[in-house]
Design a protein around this motif. Structure first.
Motif, PDB file in Angstrom:
ATOM      1  N   VAL A  41     114.840  97.116 138.679  1.00 47.38           N
ATOM      2  CA  VAL A  41     114.489  97.556 137.318  1.00 47.38           C
ATOM      3  C   VAL A  41     113.205  96.863 136.874  1.00 47.38           C
ATOM      4  CG1 VAL A  41     115.222  97.535 134.901  1.00 47.38           C
ATOM      5  CG2 VAL A  41     116.852  98.130 136.690  1.00 47.38           C
ATOM      6  N   LEU A  42     113.099  95.565 137.107  1.00 44.63           N
ATOM      7  CA  LEU A  42     111.873  94.847 136.754  1.00 44.63           C
ATOM      8  C   LEU A  42     110.685  95.313 137.599  1.00 44.63           C
ATOM      9  CD1 LEU A  42     113.244  91.242 136.202  1.00 44.63           C
ATOM     10  CD2 LEU A  42     112.363  92.816 134.478  1.00 44.63           C
ATOM     11  N   GLY A  43     110.954  95.806 138.802  1.00 47.15           N
ATOM     12  CA  GLY A  43     109.889  96.343 139.646  1.00 47.15           C
ATOM     13  C   GLY A  43     109.230  97.587 139.069  1.00 47.15           C
ATOM     14  N   LEU A  44     109.906  98.219 138.124  1.00 45.19           N
ATOM     15  CA  LEU A  44     109.339  99.393 137.467  1.00 45.19           C
ATOM     16  C   LEU A  44     108.359  99.027 136.352  1.00 45.19           C
ATOM     17  CD1 LEU A  44     112.503 101.656 137.147  1.00 45.19           C
ATOM     18  CD2 LEU A  44     110.563 101.984 138.700  1.00 45.19           C
ATOM     19  N   VAL A  45     108.406  97.796 135.872  1.00 47.81           N
ATOM     20  CA  VAL A  45     107.573  97.395 134.734  1.00 47.81           C
ATOM     21  C   VAL A  45     106.075  97.639 134.978  1.00 47.81           C
ATOM     22  CG1 VAL A  45     106.838  95.422 133.321  1.00 47.81           C
ATOM     23  CG2 VAL A  45     109.269  95.824 133.743  1.00 47.81           C
TER      24      VAL A  45
END
Length: 111
Positions: A41-45
């Motif tokens: 999910v943080l990789g989508l930031v």
């Protein structure tokens, strides 16, 4: 391109960070599962910078035309499709998942 004033981008960033933090909270901060779920999910930031390209096209191209060559901006238009958004999202998730697993192996973290 004045990214600081692009609300679509900032909304995406804030929502993803909150979602990742809620996942860590729900799974427990010491849980391997929490990390395995929140890292993708943080990789989508970082991809949120592209959200205006897909969801606020008129504003994005207006700002791009002020700073970039017209032929370059017109070339961006072919990437502003929902399918490209889906592809970027899937690739970011896959890269984040793989990098999290590689990090586990390098750090020899047992799950």
């Amino acid at each position: 391109m004045g990214e600081i004033s692009m609300p679509v981008m900032w909304l995406g960033i804030i929502l993803l960070i909150i979602a990742a933090e809620l996942m860590r909270y729900m799974f427990g901060y010491d849980s391997r599962l929490g990390i395995r779920w929140c890292v993708p999910v943080l990789g989508l930031v970082p991809s949120c910078v592209l959200l205006p390209l897909y969801f606020d096209r008129a504003e994005y191209f207006s700002r791009a035309n002020e700073e970039m060559a017209a032929d370059y901006v017109s070339g961006l238009d072919k990437y502003a499709t929902i399918w490209m958004f889906a592809l970027v999202t899937v690739l970011c998730l896959a890269a984040s998942f793989i990098s999290e697993r590689i990090s586990e192996k390098i750090l020899k973290i047992e799950g």
